[in-house]
Motif scaffolding. Structure first.
Motif, PDB file in Angstrom:
ATOM      1  N   LEU A  98    -124.398 -35.886 -20.821  1.00  0.00           N
ATOM      2  CA  LEU A  98    -124.257 -35.264 -19.511  1.00  0.00           C
ATOM      3  C   LEU A  98    -122.904 -35.633 -18.911  1.00  0.00           C
ATOM      4  O   LEU A  98    -122.505 -36.797 -18.956  1.00  0.00           O
ATOM      5  N   TYR A  99    -122.209 -34.664 -18.359  1.00  0.00           N
ATOM      6  CA  TYR A  99    -120.889 -34.889 -17.771  1.00  0.00           C
ATOM      7  C   TYR A  99    -120.913 -34.358 -16.344  1.00  0.00           C
ATOM      8  O   TYR A  99    -121.712 -33.482 -16.027  1.00  0.00           O
ATOM      9  N   PHE A 100    -120.016 -34.871 -15.526  1.00  0.00           N
ATOM     10  CA  PHE A 100    -120.003 -34.450 -14.124  1.00  0.00           C
ATOM     11  C   PHE A 100    -118.602 -34.011 -13.715  1.00  0.00           C
ATOM     12  O   PHE A 100    -117.623 -34.678 -14.065  1.00  0.00           O
ATOM     13  N   ILE A 101    -118.546 -32.885 -13.008  1.00  0.00           N
ATOM     14  CA  ILE A 101    -117.274 -32.459 -12.410  1.00  0.00           C
ATOM     15  C   ILE A 101    -117.557 -32.329 -10.922  1.00  0.00           C
ATOM     16  O   ILE A 101    -118.598 -31.791 -10.533  1.00  0.00           O
ATOM     17  N   ARG A 102    -116.641 -32.815 -10.122  1.00  0.00           N
ATOM     18  CA  ARG A 102    -116.859 -32.717  -8.681  1.00  0.00           C
ATOM     19  C   ARG A 102    -116.107 -31.510  -8.123  1.00  0.00           C
ATOM     20  O   ARG A 102    -114.909 -31.345  -8.369  1.00  0.00           O
ATOM     21  N   GLN A 103    -116.856 -30.663  -7.416  1.00  0.00           N
ATOM     22  CA  GLN A 103    -116.231 -29.511  -6.756  1.00  0.00           C
ATOM     23  C   GLN A 103    -116.095 -29.897  -5.286  1.00  0.00           C
ATOM     24  O   GLN A 103    -117.080 -29.890  -4.550  1.00  0.00           O
ATOM     25  N   SER A 104    -114.852 -30.262  -4.888  1.00  0.00           N
ATOM     26  CA  SER A 104    -114.740 -30.835  -3.538  1.00  0.00           C
ATOM     27  C   SER A 104    -114.827 -29.792  -2.424  1.00  0.00           C
ATOM     28  O   SER A 104    -115.278 -30.099  -1.331  1.00  0.00           O
ATOM     29  N   HIS A 105    -114.406 -28.551  -2.697  1.00  0.00           N
ATOM     30  CA  HIS A 105    -114.517 -27.507  -1.659  1.00  0.00           C
ATOM     31  C   HIS A 105    -115.306 -26.339  -2.224  1.00  0.00           C
ATOM     32  O   HIS A 105    -114.715 -25.395  -2.750  1.00  0.00           O
ATOM     33  N   PRO A 106    -116.651 -26.400  -2.152  1.00  0.00           N
ATOM     34  CA  PRO A 106    -117.447 -25.329  -2.761  1.00  0.00           C
ATOM     35  C   PRO A 106    -117.072 -23.955  -2.181  1.00  0.00           C
ATOM     36  O   PRO A 106    -117.077 -23.772  -0.973  1.00  0.00           O
ATOM     37  N   ARG A 107    -116.705 -23.042  -3.085  1.00  0.00           N
ATOM     38  CA  ARG A 107    -116.320 -21.693  -2.641  1.00  0.00           C
ATOM     39  C   ARG A 107    -117.194 -20.628  -3.281  1.00  0.00           C
ATOM     40  O   ARG A 107    -116.761 -19.509  -3.496  1.00  0.00           O
ATOM     41  N   GLY A 108    -118.412 -21.014  -3.659  1.00  0.00           N
ATOM     42  CA  GLY A 108    -119.329 -20.032  -4.225  1.00  0.00           C
ATOM     43  C   GLY A 108    -119.655 -20.322  -5.678  1.00  0.00           C
ATOM     44  O   GLY A 108    -118.986 -21.116  -6.343  1.00  0.00           O
ATOM     45  N   LEU A 109    -120.691 -19.637  -6.173  1.00  0.00           N
ATOM     46  CA  LEU A 109    -121.187 -19.874  -7.530  1.00  0.00           C
ATOM     47  C   LEU A 109    -120.126 -19.565  -8.589  1.00  0.00           C
ATOM     48  O   LEU A 109    -119.967 -20.312  -9.556  1.00  0.00           O
ATOM     49  N   GLY A 110    -119.387 -18.474  -8.374  1.00  0.00           N
ATOM     50  CA  GLY A 110    -118.345 -18.103  -9.342  1.00  0.00           C
ATOM     51  C   GLY A 110    -117.307 -19.202  -9.452  1.00  0.00           C
ATOM     52  O   GLY A 110    -116.855 -19.573 -10.544  1.00  0.00           O
ATOM     53  N   ASP A 111    -116.945 -19.772  -8.324  1.00  0.00           N
ATOM     54  CA  ASP A 111    -115.944 -20.832  -8.281  1.00  0.00           C
ATOM     55  C   ASP A 111    -116.471 -22.110  -8.958  1.00  0.00           C
ATOM     56  O   ASP A 111    -115.737 -22.792  -9.680  1.00  0.00           O
ATOM     57  N   ALA A 112    -117.770 -22.396  -8.766  1.00  0.00           N
ATOM     58  CA  ALA A 112    -118.377 -23.578  -9.413  1.00  0.00           C
ATOM     59  C   ALA A 112    -118.305 -23.427 -10.928  1.00  0.00           C
ATOM     60  O   ALA A 112    -117.963 -24.376 -11.644  1.00  0.00           O
ATOM     61  N   VAL A 113    -118.611 -22.236 -11.422  1.00  0.00           N
ATOM     62  CA  VAL A 113    -118.575 -22.013 -12.874  1.00  0.00           C
ATOM     63  C   VAL A 113    -117.128 -22.137 -13.375  1.00  0.00           C
ATOM     64  O   VAL A 113    -116.875 -22.739 -14.421  1.00  0.00           O
ATOM     65  N   LEU A 114    -116.196 -21.633 -12.587  1.00  0.00           N
ATOM     66  CA  LEU A 114    -114.776 -21.697 -12.988  1.00  0.00           C
ATOM     67  C   LEU A 114    -114.287 -23.147 -13.129  1.00  0.00           C
ATOM     68  O   LEU A 114    -113.457 -23.432 -13.999  1.00  0.00           O
ATOM     69  N   THR A 115    -114.825 -24.058 -12.334  1.00  0.00           N
ATOM     70  CA  THR A 115    -114.378 -25.457 -12.435  1.00  0.00           C
ATOM     71  C   THR A 115    -114.755 -26.069 -13.795  1.00  0.00           C
ATOM     72  O   THR A 115    -114.196 -27.084 -14.196  1.00  0.00           O
ATOM     73  N   ALA A 116    -115.694 -25.437 -14.511  1.00  0.00           N
ATOM     74  CA  ALA A 116    -116.115 -25.971 -15.823  1.00  0.00           C
ATOM     75  C   ALA A 116    -115.275 -25.406 -16.967  1.00  0.00           C
ATOM     76  O   ALA A 116    -115.541 -25.705 -18.135  1.00  0.00           O
ATOM     77  N   LYS A 117    -114.241 -24.632 -16.631  1.00  0.00           N
ATOM     78  CA  LYS A 117    -113.454 -23.939 -17.667  1.00  0.00           C
ATOM     79  C   LYS A 117    -112.918 -24.894 -18.759  1.00  0.00           C
ATOM     80  O   LYS A 117    -113.099 -24.646 -19.955  1.00  0.00           O
ATOM     81  N   ALA A 118    -112.300 -25.997 -18.350  1.00  0.00           N
ATOM     82  CA  ALA A 118    -111.694 -26.900 -19.339  1.00  0.00           C
ATOM     83  C   ALA A 118    -112.771 -27.537 -20.218  1.00  0.00           C
ATOM     84  O   ALA A 118    -112.571 -27.754 -21.407  1.00  0.00           O
ATOM     85  N   PHE A 119    -113.921 -27.808 -19.636  1.00  0.00           N
ATOM     86  CA  PHE A 119    -115.025 -28.430 -20.381  1.00  0.00           C
ATOM     87  C   PHE A 119    -115.585 -27.456 -21.425  1.00  0.00           C
ATOM     88  O   PHE A 119    -115.914 -27.845 -22.541  1.00  0.00           O
ATOM     89  N   ILE A 120    -115.684 -26.196 -21.057  1.00  0.00           N
ATOM     90  CA  ILE A 120    -116.293 -25.191 -21.953  1.00  0.00           C
ATOM     91  C   ILE A 120    -115.297 -24.758 -23.031  1.00  0.00           C
ATOM     92  O   ILE A 120    -115.665 -24.614 -24.201  1.00  0.00           O
ATOM     93  N   GLY A 121    -114.050 -24.557 -22.646  1.00  0.00           N
ATOM     94  CA  GLY A 121    -113.054 -24.086 -23.612  1.00  0.00           C
ATOM     95  C   GLY A 121    -113.354 -22.671 -24.065  1.00  0.00           C
ATOM     96  O   GLY A 121    -113.859 -21.848 -23.291  1.00  0.00           O
ATOM     97  N   ASP A 122    -113.133 -22.423 -25.363  1.00  0.00           N
ATOM     98  CA  ASP A 122    -113.227 -21.061 -25.872  1.00  0.00           C
ATOM     99  C   ASP A 122    -114.579 -20.822 -26.571  1.00  0.00           C
ATOM    100  O   ASP A 122    -114.628 -20.420 -27.723  1.00  0.00           O
ATOM    101  N   GLU A 123    -115.656 -21.129 -25.873  1.00  0.00           N
ATOM    102  CA  GLU A 123    -116.986 -21.016 -26.490  1.00  0.00           C
ATOM    103  C   GLU A 123    -117.931 -20.255 -25.567  1.00  0.00           C
ATOM    104  O   GLU A 123    -117.790 -20.351 -24.351  1.00  0.00           O
ATOM    105  N   PRO A 124    -118.927 -19.581 -26.144  1.00  0.00           N
ATOM    106  CA  PRO A 124    -119.969 -19.025 -25.265  1.00  0.00           C
ATOM    107  C   PRO A 124    -120.775 -20.185 -24.687  1.00  0.00           C
ATOM    108  O   PRO A 124    -120.856 -21.246 -25.311  1.00  0.00           O
ATOM    109  N   PHE A 125    -121.358 -19.991 -23.527  1.00  0.00           N
ATOM    110  CA  PHE A 125    -122.077 -21.091 -22.860  1.00  0.00           C
ATOM    111  C   PHE A 125    -123.165 -20.526 -21.960  1.00  0.00           C
ATOM    112  O   PHE A 125    -123.213 -19.312 -21.725  1.00  0.00           O
TER     113      PHE A 125
END
Ligand code: G1P
Length: 298
Positions: A98-125
């Motif tokens: 389990l890993y944690f990323i902190r979203q300091s200024h929540p700007r919506g669900l789309g933005d929350a998913v975008l913060t995981a971009k580096a963690f996910i990389g080029d894979e389906p998720f």
């Protein structure tokens, strides 16, 4: 085709529907009988074959991190008292990638998913929202993964809801049922007015997405409620690559509102070995008492 191995659990919301309980406690830590709601989501991910999970959290979310961390003091205490069952239960929660990323200024669900971009990389998720607990023989996330293995395309879970409730959900406009329960979709609308809702099929908090969603999210402007909506990004993605909707036929428990949370506690309590018998008796007595009061008042 790349395997689906990672999940994103957005958990940065303020949980205002459960104030004051959520002033210092993450709403994802509210229990259903004795287990925090987020643990049900993590268990669904693991049963589905997900290997790595990232939780996108915000303020007051330390309790989530602590819950999935080891607690030597508690574990030693349980060892000394030979409470083996409890020890097993406590240790199970730490045996997860389990890993944690902190979203300091929540700007919506789309933005929350975008913060995981580096963690996910080029894979389906997969994206798993914490407000919905899903019960079925095959976990819903696994159902989406099975569908992806056949189509190679992004797929969201949907479910029929009463028409007046469409304003609470992302809603799909299905064009063709390509096989039982799997739909082609012409467009996706976030929280439409029921009068404008293209169907009664609502998005219910489980998404399997291809990594191309990140490029789209980077260019998605705030939408409904001035938030970056995942539904809007999915609608755009569907214009360049197919996005399917998979209809869930199991049981969904919405634990994101007070009534749903109480209901789920009762329903899960009725199958919980430690409380089910007492609870059943209590509900019977309560039913009789309420009927009497209703008779008196009528
Ligand atoms: C979010 C999504 C919505 C989806 C819903 C499912 O809304 O934006 O499209 O239908 O989750 O629970 P929220 O409930 O966070 O407002």
């Amino acid at each position: 085709m790349k395997k689906v191995k990672k999940a994103v659990i957005p958990a940065a919301g303020l949980g205002t529907r459960f104030l004051p309980a959520t002033k210092a406690l993450a709403k994802e830590m509210l229990p259903i009988v004795d287990k925090p709601t987020i643990q049900f989501i993590v268990e669904e991910a693991r049963k589905s074959g997900i290997e790595d999970i990232v939780v996108v959290d915000g303020k007051s979310k330390r309790s989530i991190e602590d819950h999935f961390d080891s607690n030597p003091e508690l574990e030693n205490n349980l060892i000394e008292k030979h409470k083996d069952e409890m020890l097993k239960m406590v240790q199970e929660t730490t045996d997860i990638n389990l890993y944690f990323i902190r979203q300091s200024h929540p700007r919506g669900l789309g933005d929350a998913v975008l913060t995981a971009k580096a963690f996910i990389g080029d894979e389906p998720f997969v994206v798993m929202l914490g407000d919905d607990l899903m019960d079925d023989e095959v976990p819903l996330t696994r159902q989406l993964m099975d569908s992806y293995e056949q189509t190679g395309a992004s797929t969201l879970a949907v479910m029929r809801v009463p028409h007046e409730d469409t304003a609470k959900y992302g809603v799909i406009n299905p064009t063709k049922e390509v096989k039982p329960g799997l739909y082609n979709v012409s467009n996706f609308v976030e929280k439409p007015n029921p009068a404008d809702a293209p169907s009664d099929l609502a998005i219910i908090g489980r998404y399997l997405l291809t990594p191309e969603i990140f490029k789209v999210l980077e260019n998605t402007k705030p939408g409904k409620g001035n938030e970056v909506q995942l539904t809007d990004a999915i609608d755009t993605l569907n214009k360049t690559q197919r996005v399917f909707a998979h209809e869930f036929k199991g049981q969904r428990h919405d634990v994101g509102n007070k009534f749903g949370w109480i209901q789920t506690n009762i329903e899960y309590g009725l199958t919980h070995p430690q409380v089910k018998d007492e609870l059943r008796e209590y509900i019977k007595d309560l039913g009789a008492k309420l009927t009497e009061t209703d008779k008196k008042n009528s």
